[in-house]
Scaffold this active site. Structure first.
Site, mmCIF file in Angstrom:
data_model
loop_
_atom_site.group_PDB
_atom_site.id
_atom_site.type_symbol
_atom_site.label_atom_id
_atom_site.label_comp_id
_atom_site.label_asym_id
_atom_site.label_seq_id
_atom_site.Cartn_x
_atom_site.Cartn_y
_atom_site.Cartn_z
ATOM 1 N N THR A 1 6.660 4.493 5.312
ATOM 2 C CA THR A 1 7.075 3.143 4.918
ATOM 3 C C THR A 1 6.988 2.973 3.405
ATOM 4 O OG1 THR A 1 4.845 2.456 5.569
ATOM 5 C CG2 THR A 1 6.646 1.871 7.047
ATOM 6 N N LYS B 1 1.864 16.178 4.890
ATOM 7 C CA LYS B 1 2.521 15.409 3.820
ATOM 8 C C LYS B 1 2.710 16.247 2.561
ATOM 9 C CE LYS B 1 0.538 11.054 5.596
ATOM 10 N NZ LYS B 1 1.656 10.143 5.892
ATOM 11 N N LYS C 1 9.333 1.031 0.332
ATOM 12 C CA LYS C 1 8.807 0.185 -0.752
ATOM 13 C C LYS C 1 9.281 0.700 -2.104
ATOM 14 C CE LYS C 1 4.902 -0.599 2.274
ATOM 15 N NZ LYS C 1 3.604 -0.056 2.716
ATOM 16 N N LYS D 1 -0.148 8.264 -0.466
ATOM 17 C CA LYS D 1 -0.249 8.243 1.002
ATOM 18 C C LYS D 1 -1.528 8.970 1.372
ATOM 19 C CE LYS D 1 3.888 10.293 0.885
ATOM 20 N NZ LYS D 1 4.623 9.339 1.720
ATOM 21 N N ARG D 2 -1.940 8.862 2.645
ATOM 22 C CA ARG D 2 -3.103 9.620 3.057
ATOM 23 C C ARG D 2 -2.927 11.097 2.728
ATOM 24 N NH1 ARG D 2 -7.238 6.887 6.119
ATOM 25 N NH2 ARG D 2 -8.045 8.923 6.654
ATOM 26 N N HIS E 1 3.620 6.364 16.984
ATOM 27 C CA HIS E 1 3.710 6.539 15.528
ATOM 28 C C HIS E 1 3.487 7.965 15.076
ATOM 29 C CE1 HIS E 1 3.538 2.185 14.513
ATOM 30 N NE2 HIS E 1 2.864 2.123 15.663
#
Ligand code: 26Q
Length: 752
Positions: free
Chosen positions: A599, A498, A603, A492-493, A314
């Site tokens: 992911t 990111k 969504k 998100k984290r 992952h």
């Protein structure tokens, strides 16, 4: 037919209308448990064991009622008695037994395996404290223990119990089960969570997540790891992992024996999917059991286990690949260390190349162990798998090309639209019928791209979701969001790759732009949500920047009516269920090549948001599906980013010196701004961005600002925007986890 009225009388001696929401919640949990108890488990000789350190299942009442086909009926009976089912759902504690994407993926997979009727169970740990509860104090994240266990309703204690032998003591485990109900199926699977007998909750104080890491006999299942930052913590993590896999291996062997296996044919009875490297020690543990406890030869045991274990990767972040000193493993279990050394020797004899060795300089590379001694390796999006094959795991791909495959992630539609977005679900049911609940096929919507009624229906569904989100933000955060605002979301984290910091710099730009008199045609609300690992200083600094910006903008009467920054406290699955349906814009802005899949991008798409993204992870596949006009992409390509790293060619200072960029970065140390927050944190972040910027936020900043302005402008052509939104919903079927799981079964598990 269910009769909640008479159930209420039996349950509490009063009518349904007299019950509190919390009592109704307990009543319904009981109803679900009762139904589940009557359902047989999915049959099949070969069973799948999905081993994972995390299962981020979220609240279960609504999705269980949906899967049982009872939701509508229950909602209506409650409404008739004056109860709002959404308020009832909120009385359930959320089991936060995961950090983020990997844990949530495991939960979606459980739902899909059950829905497809595949015999597959999840196996993991029953953490007494889930992911820490995030609270903001003085503009900074603090971490509080998440004590979910006392109030949960789904765990059932089983008679199953094993002994786990550590180096200098043994412990006893106890198995707990959460039923996993398939959608409209009448059968179930199980999430099987092992707990430590004698675990001591009092080791964790009420107001912090520091606890005695050395009290191993009492803490093995106490706590879900948010990071691996300190030495005692790392060692505990290895103990925890061994506890998990030893229980899993004993369970697998015991069940196979019970069903008639002679263990020489164990692989006909069980297949093990390991969720990243965290459960890798299941390989040596299964070998140990077969050899030491059941008398098989070492070579045969290695062969059997190697044909049973499949590995999912992952992450491509080198620093996140697990490597444990052999000395740690020796301290936890000398026998496991010995098995690993033997496995390492076998590899050395066959493949002399240093980069494929399992043990290098006394350190065990867990991924290497999993690849040599598993039969399958998969990535989680096409680009990710390609990077694994061509770059990160290239020497392994050269050795074992047949082991590698891609399985693009997916999400369960039962939770991520049917449960969380009732208005959009109703519109789709009305327009397409209900086959999509199972098939995931929403492409029928494309025929309606010029259908005024459907487009207006989409707009109305978005408005409904926004009203629900406003209600949530008001009640949980005390924040008011304007009714007509564009909702722009990054949840998100918090992690540098990111690039939440890049969105924060855009907000500085936008604040300046509005100050300069460029008034947006409607208010913009940018919503952030996410936790940072407690030991990850820069991520904490970015959270602090977002909180400080939020305060700064809200305090500026020239700008506040047009721009709002909301940082949601304690973002979790339940918050996601309120935020994602309401989003107009989905921010997926990781540095290309770094996000394995993502992911939430799926969504958001399913709920009609338009994606603003780099070509990273599954964004690439989203872009291919919806086509150019229905997504906004920007930024440096993953191939170019990889080149920059390889050649050490990225120079953040060169970008920092550009006047437009310098102005924005230097704003962090503007004395008036810094005075509103913590000058030390802001200075550190400033210096990091200007001089280090390991994840290249400045590289893509200018393009990002342009892209954002284009998105906001395009939003004003309402008709065109709704059409983009429709195409996104229509193409989201590809990302149903039912599709993903069918592919795992077809290519890897072969369960039936
Ligand atoms: C490792 C060692 C010690 C302590 C903790 C950990 C640890 C814990 C959690 C390492 C990694 C994780 C979680 C990783 C994760 O969530 N990865 C995400 O997986 C998603 C599902 O495949 C992808 O969509 C995301 O792109 C990926 O970041």
């Amino acid at each position: 037919m269910i009769d909640l009225e008479s159930r209420a009388r039996k349950f509490a001696g009063k009518g349904l209308a007299e019950l509190t929401d919390a009592e109704v919640c307990r009543l319904l949990e009981g109803l679900v448990r009762e139904r589940a108890a009557q359902m047989p488990t999915n049959p099949g000789k070969r069973r799948l064991y999905y081993l994972s350190a995390e299962f981020l299942i979220g609240r279960l009442l609504a999705t269980n009622l949906i899967n049982l086909g009872l939701y509508g009926e229950v909602r209506d009976q409650l409404a008739a008695a004056g109860h709002d089912i959404n308020r009832v759902e909120e009385c359930e504690v959320e089991p936060s037994l995961g950090n983020g994407g990997l844990g949530r993926l495991a939960a979606c997979f459980l739902d899909s395996m059950a829905t497809l009727g595949l015999p597959g169970d999840g196996v993991g740990l029953n953490y007494h404290f889930g992911l820490f509860h995030q609270r903001f104090v003085d503009g900074q994240q603090t971490a509080l223990p998440d004590e979910w266990l006392a109030e949960q309703a789904w765990l059932a204690e089983e008679p199953t119990s094993f002994t786990v032998p550590f180096a200098d003591f043994s412990v006893t485990s106890r198995l707990y089960t959460v039923d996993v109900l398939g959608y409209g199926r009448g059968t179930r699977n199980r999430l099987r969570l092992f707990d430590l007998v004698g675990v001591d909750d009092s080791l964790v104080p009420a107001d912090s997540i520091d606890f005695d890491k050395d009290a191993l006999r009492r803490n093995l299942t106490l706590f879900l790891y948010p990071d691996d930052s300190d030495e005692a913590g790392r060692l505990l993590r290895v103990y925890q992992q061994y506890f998990m896999v030893s229980n899993a291996a004993q369970l697998i062997v015991a069940e196979a024996l019970e069903r008639g296996s002679d263990l020489h044919d164990l692989a006909d009875y069980a297949v093990v999917q390991i969720n990243d490297t965290h459960p890798t020690m299941v390989i040596p543990e299964l070998i140990r059991l077969l050899v030491d406890e059941h008398g098989l030869g070492f070579g045969e045991a290695v062969g059997i286990v190697s044909s049973m274990v499949a590995f999912t990767n992952h992450t491509i972040l080198a620093e996140a690949l697990e490597k444990w000193p052999l000395a740690y493993i020796e301290r936890v279990s000398p026998r496991i260390a010995e098995v690993i050394e033997k496995l390492d020797e076998l590899v050395r004899a066959e493949h002399p190349e240093p980069q494929v060795q399992i043990i290098q300089d006394g350190v065990v590379h867990m991924a290497h162990l999993a690849i040599h001694y598993g039969f399958s390796v998969n990535g989680v999006a096409e680009l990710h798998t390609q990077i694994l094959e061509q770059t990160e795991l290239r020497p392994f791909f050269d050795l074992y090309p047949q082991k590698f495959s891609n399985k693009t992630n997916g999400i369960t539609f039962r939770r991520w639209i049917m449960a969380c977005n009732p208005a959009l679900t109703a519109l789709l049911d009305h327009t397409l019928g209900t086959d999509w609940h199972r098939t995931g096929d929403l492409t029928g919507l494309l025929a309606h791209r010029d259908d005024e009624e459907v487009l207006q229906g989409l707009a109305a569904a978005k408005d409904d979701a926004k009203a629900r989100m406003r209600d949530f933000l008001w009640h949980s955060q005390g924040v008011r969001v304007p009714e007509d605002a564009i909702i722009d979301v990054q949840v998100k984290r918090f992690h540098e790759y990111k690039r939440q910091q890049m969105l924060a710099l855009y907000l500085v730009w936008k604040w300046m732009d509005i100050k300069n008199g460029n008034i947006p045609p409607r208010p913009i609300t940018v919503v952030f949500g996410g936790k940072a690992a407690p030991a990850y200083t820069i991520a904490q600094d970015v959270i602090h920047l977002v909180l400080t910006l939020s305060k700064w903008i809200a305090a500026d009467p020239d700008v506040a009516p047009y721009l709002q920054v909301v940082m949601v406290e304690n973002y979790n699955v339940s918050a996601a269920e309120r935020l994602i349906p309401a989003a107009d814009i989905s921010e997926q802005i990781s540095l290309a090549s770094k996000e394995a899949s993502g992911t939430s991008n799926m969504k958001f798409m399913l709920n009609g948001a338009v994606t603003l993204c780099t070509l990273d992870g599954a964004n690439v596949e989203i872009a291919d599906l919806v086509g150019e006009g229905n997504i906004y992409t920007f930024g440096t390509s993953s191939a170019e980013v990889e080149r920059l790293y390889r050649e050490g060619a990225y120079d953040p200072a060169a970008y920092y010196r550009r006047p437009g960029i310098k102005l924005l970065v230097d704003f962090l140390v503007n004395p008036r701004f810094a005075a509103m927050g913590n000058p030390e944190r802001l200075r550190r972040l400033h210096d990091d961005m200007a001089g280090h910027d390991y994840f290249m936020a400045l590289l893509d900043l200018e393009e990002f600002i342009q892209a954002k302005e284009r998105v906001y402008a395009d939003f004003e052509d309402r008709q065109a925007w709704l059409r983009k939104s429709l195409v996104n919903v229509a193409q989201a079927g590809e990302f149903s986890s039912d599709r993903t799981i069918a592919q795992y079964d077809r290519d890897i598990w072969h369960l039936r």
